[in-house]
Structure formats: C-alpha cells, structure tokens
Design an enzyme around this catalytic site. Structure first.
Site, PDB file in Angstrom:
ATOM      1  N   LYS A 270      -6.191   8.104  -1.350  1.00  0.00           N
ATOM      2  CA  LYS A 270      -4.503   8.395  -1.565  1.00  0.00           C
ATOM      3  C   LYS A 270      -4.063   9.011  -2.730  1.00  0.00           C
ATOM      4  O   LYS A 270      -2.888   9.362  -2.676  1.00  0.00           O
ATOM      5  CB  LYS A 270      -3.956   6.706  -1.407  1.00  0.00           C
ATOM      6  CG  LYS A 270      -4.516   5.844  -0.297  1.00  0.00           C
ATOM      7  CD  LYS A 270      -4.051   6.293   1.165  1.00  0.00           C
ATOM      8  CE  LYS A 270      -4.301   5.358   2.290  1.00  0.00           C
ATOM      9  NZ  LYS A 270      -3.673   3.911   2.147  1.00  0.00           N
TER      10      LYS A 270
ATOM     11  N   GLY B  13       3.733   5.515   6.904  1.00  0.00           N
ATOM     12  CA  GLY B  13       2.736   5.881   8.004  1.00  0.00           C
ATOM     13  C   GLY B  13       2.873   4.718   8.981  1.00  0.00           C
ATOM     14  O   GLY B  13       2.769   5.080  10.360  1.00  0.00           O
TER      15      GLY B  13
ATOM     16  N   GLU C 275      10.221  -1.608   3.613  1.00  0.00           N
ATOM     17  CA  GLU C 275       9.563  -1.797   2.397  1.00  0.00           C
ATOM     18  C   GLU C 275      10.306  -1.162   1.049  1.00  0.00           C
ATOM     19  O   GLU C 275      10.410  -1.625   0.064  1.00  0.00           O
ATOM     20  CB  GLU C 275       8.494  -0.598   2.597  1.00  0.00           C
ATOM     21  CG  GLU C 275       7.078  -1.220   3.495  1.00  0.00           C
ATOM     22  CD  GLU C 275       6.340  -0.247   3.793  1.00  0.00           C
ATOM     23  OE1 GLU C 275       5.406  -0.600   4.682  1.00  0.00           O
ATOM     24  OE2 GLU C 275       6.368   1.078   3.731  1.00  0.00           O
TER      25      GLU C 275
ATOM     26  N   GLY D  31       0.764  -1.219   0.078  1.00  0.00           N
ATOM     27  CA  GLY D  31       0.077   0.061  -0.128  1.00  0.00           C
ATOM     28  C   GLY D  31       1.002   1.246   0.002  1.00  0.00           C
ATOM     29  O   GLY D  31       1.790   1.084  -0.182  1.00  0.00           O
ATOM     30  N   ALA D  32       0.180   2.302   0.233  1.00  0.00           N
ATOM     31  CA  ALA D  32       0.997   3.470   0.168  1.00  0.00           C
ATOM     32  C   ALA D  32       0.132   4.561   1.123  1.00  0.00           C
ATOM     33  O   ALA D  32      -1.329   4.188   1.352  1.00  0.00           O
ATOM     34  CB  ALA D  32       1.322   4.246  -1.092  1.00  0.00           C
TER      35      ALA D  32
HETATM   36  C1  ABF Z   1       2.482   0.687   4.183  1.00  0.00           C
HETATM   37  O1  ABF Z   1       1.312   0.930   4.827  1.00  0.00           O
HETATM   38  C2  ABF Z   1       3.085   1.677   4.387  1.00  0.00           C
HETATM   39  O2  ABF Z   1       4.121   2.343   3.626  1.00  0.00           O
HETATM   40  C3  ABF Z   1       1.717   2.751   4.450  1.00  0.00           C
HETATM   41  O3  ABF Z   1       2.213   3.564   5.537  1.00  0.00           O
HETATM   42  C4  ABF Z   1       0.874   1.879   5.102  1.00  0.00           C
HETATM   43  C5  ABF Z   1      -0.421   2.212   4.156  1.00  0.00           C
HETATM   44  O4  ABF Z   1      -1.464   2.022   5.174  1.00  0.00           O
HETATM   45  P1  ABF Z   1      -2.884   1.346   4.895  1.00  0.00           P
HETATM   46  O5  ABF Z   1      -2.902   0.209   3.985  1.00  0.00           O
HETATM   47  O6  ABF Z   1      -3.088   0.567   6.267  1.00  0.00           O
HETATM   48  O7  ABF Z   1      -3.751   2.725   4.394  1.00  0.00           O
HETATM   49  O8  ABF Z   1       2.331   0.186   2.711  1.00  0.00           O
END
Ligand code: ABF
Length: 222
Positions: free
Chosen positions: A125, A100, A107, A86-87
């Site tokens: 996002k 976060g 990562e 994710g991001a």
């Molecule tokens: C990781 O999960 C991180 O790099 C990013 O901070 C976070 C995204 O969180 P979520 O998927 O919970 O919204 O990939």
C-alpha cells in the site's frame, strides 16, 4: 509471507500498540476491510480490557457483535481514544486513499473524532505519490452527473461504481488518472463540489501512526 499474513501480522501489532494504553472505559473506533477484520478478530482476545467500540460500517458492526464486543453509536460517545483502520494507499506523510470498500464517509467521521488514528497496511500500500488506486468519492445519487462533470474539469476520469450503494444510501464515483501530488488541496477542492458527500483522500486529517507489515517485520512510521 503472503499479503494476508502481512495483514494479520500488522493487525496483531496494532493490538500490541494500543493494549497497554487501554482502560476499562476506553472506546475504540474500528475500520472496515480485510486488514481491519484481522484486527477485530485480534481485539476479541482482549475484549474485557476496554468498554466497547464504534464501527465504521454495518459489516464491521456485525463482525464486532459476532465476537460479543459492544458497539456504540458515535453520537453517544464523548471520547474515542483510537481509530484503527486499513487503507488502499499511503505515502510517507501518512496521507491516505481510503474507500475501496465504500465505507469512506463513516471512516472519515470516526477518524475525525479519534484522538489517534492508527493505520494498518501491508507494504504493497506504500507509494511515492498517491493516485494509482482510483480515488473513491461518495456522492448523493441525484448529483452523480453534475459531480462527474466537475471531476472531469479537475482532470480526473470518474467511473460510476455500478450496482454499489453505500451504508448511507449514496453512490460511489471512482476517479482515475487524477493528479494527487498535492493531496490536501485536491481533498479541499473536491469537497467544494455540491453533491459530494465525502472524498477518499485522508490528507487534511492523515493517520497519526502507520504500522506497515513487511517481510522483515512490522515497521512503525510516524
Ligand atoms: C478500508 O478498507 C478502506 O478505507 C480501504 O478501502 C480498505 C482497505 O482494504 P483491505 O484492508 O481489505 O486491504 O479501510
């Protein structure tokens, strides 16, 4: 659909994206966070279709193992076909803010090794310009004040993430109000500060593919 349902949908889309390309020798890099957790749960349904995984955090390793999915040390793996993660923010060039959850260093290492980085997000996002989400920086503990002063010189407002220690034993500074309109050069400049382990900009190595969950379905952006 609520945000969790969008995350679950995009995680399943990632499984559909990689499944036809997997072989019994495939090793998959797996990210951290709630969207990645949905992906891990989906991955468990096809666990006989690939060899194993590399995890980007202790939490992800535990979740993978709880499903009976093998987890390898990155140094023992010659080739990673995919990294799924994710991001916190993305722009339409697939440059990202990550970290976060505090797992940014592992990562970034796994993303560096992977042939294809598939980023999975819900549409909250996507931004025009990165930086509304504070940019996480992993820092060696003894360098905290020095790095914070240098980040102020670059125009940011660093905030110490109280009570948080990374999987690598370091601390996190979250930078607010930083101009990230040129993310590659900011990523490079922050990397020059002595004591910085990793910064959460993934612009020098952006994602290759973005799967974005929206109310109208999952969109694929390359
Ligand atoms: C990781 O999960 C991180 O790099 C990013 O901070 C976070 C995204 O969180 P979520 O998927 O919970 O919204 O990939």
């Amino acid at each position: 659909m609520n945000q969790d349902q969008l995350k679950e949908a995009v995680a399943k889309a990632a499984l559909d994206y990689i499944h036809p390309k997997l072989s019994e020798d495939s090793i998959i890099g797996v990210g951290t966070g709630s969207t990645a957790n949905y992906f891990i749960d989906a991955l468990a349904t096809i666990k006989t279709s690939f060899d194993g995984t590399v995890a980007s955090s202790e939490a992800t390793a535990e979740r993978l193992k709880s499903h009976g999915i093998p987890v390898y040390e990155l140094n023992t793996v010659p080739h990673l076909e995919f990294y799924i993660d994710g991001a916190d923010e993305t722009n339409d060039r697939l440059e990202l803010i990550k970290g976060g959850g505090g797992a940014l260093t592992r990562e970034k290492i796994v993303a560096a090794v992977a042939q294809e980085f598939v980023c999975i997000v819900d549409d909250t996002k996507m931004v025009d310009i990165l930086g509304e989400f504070p940019l996480p920086i992993e820092v060696l503990p003894m360098a905290r004040s020095h790095v914070a002063r240098e980040l102020v010189k670059l125009g940011g407002d660093p905030v110490y993430r109280e009570g948080f220690v990374t999987d690598n034993g370091n601390i996190i500074l979250d930078i607010h109000n930083m101009d990230l309109s040129a993310p590659i050069s900011v990523e490079e400049r922050i990397n020059q500060i002595t004591g910085v382990v990793t910064n959460g900009l993934f612009a020098c190595r952006p994602a290759n593919v973005l799967l974005m969950g929206t109310a109208e379905g999952v969109k694929t952006i390359t």
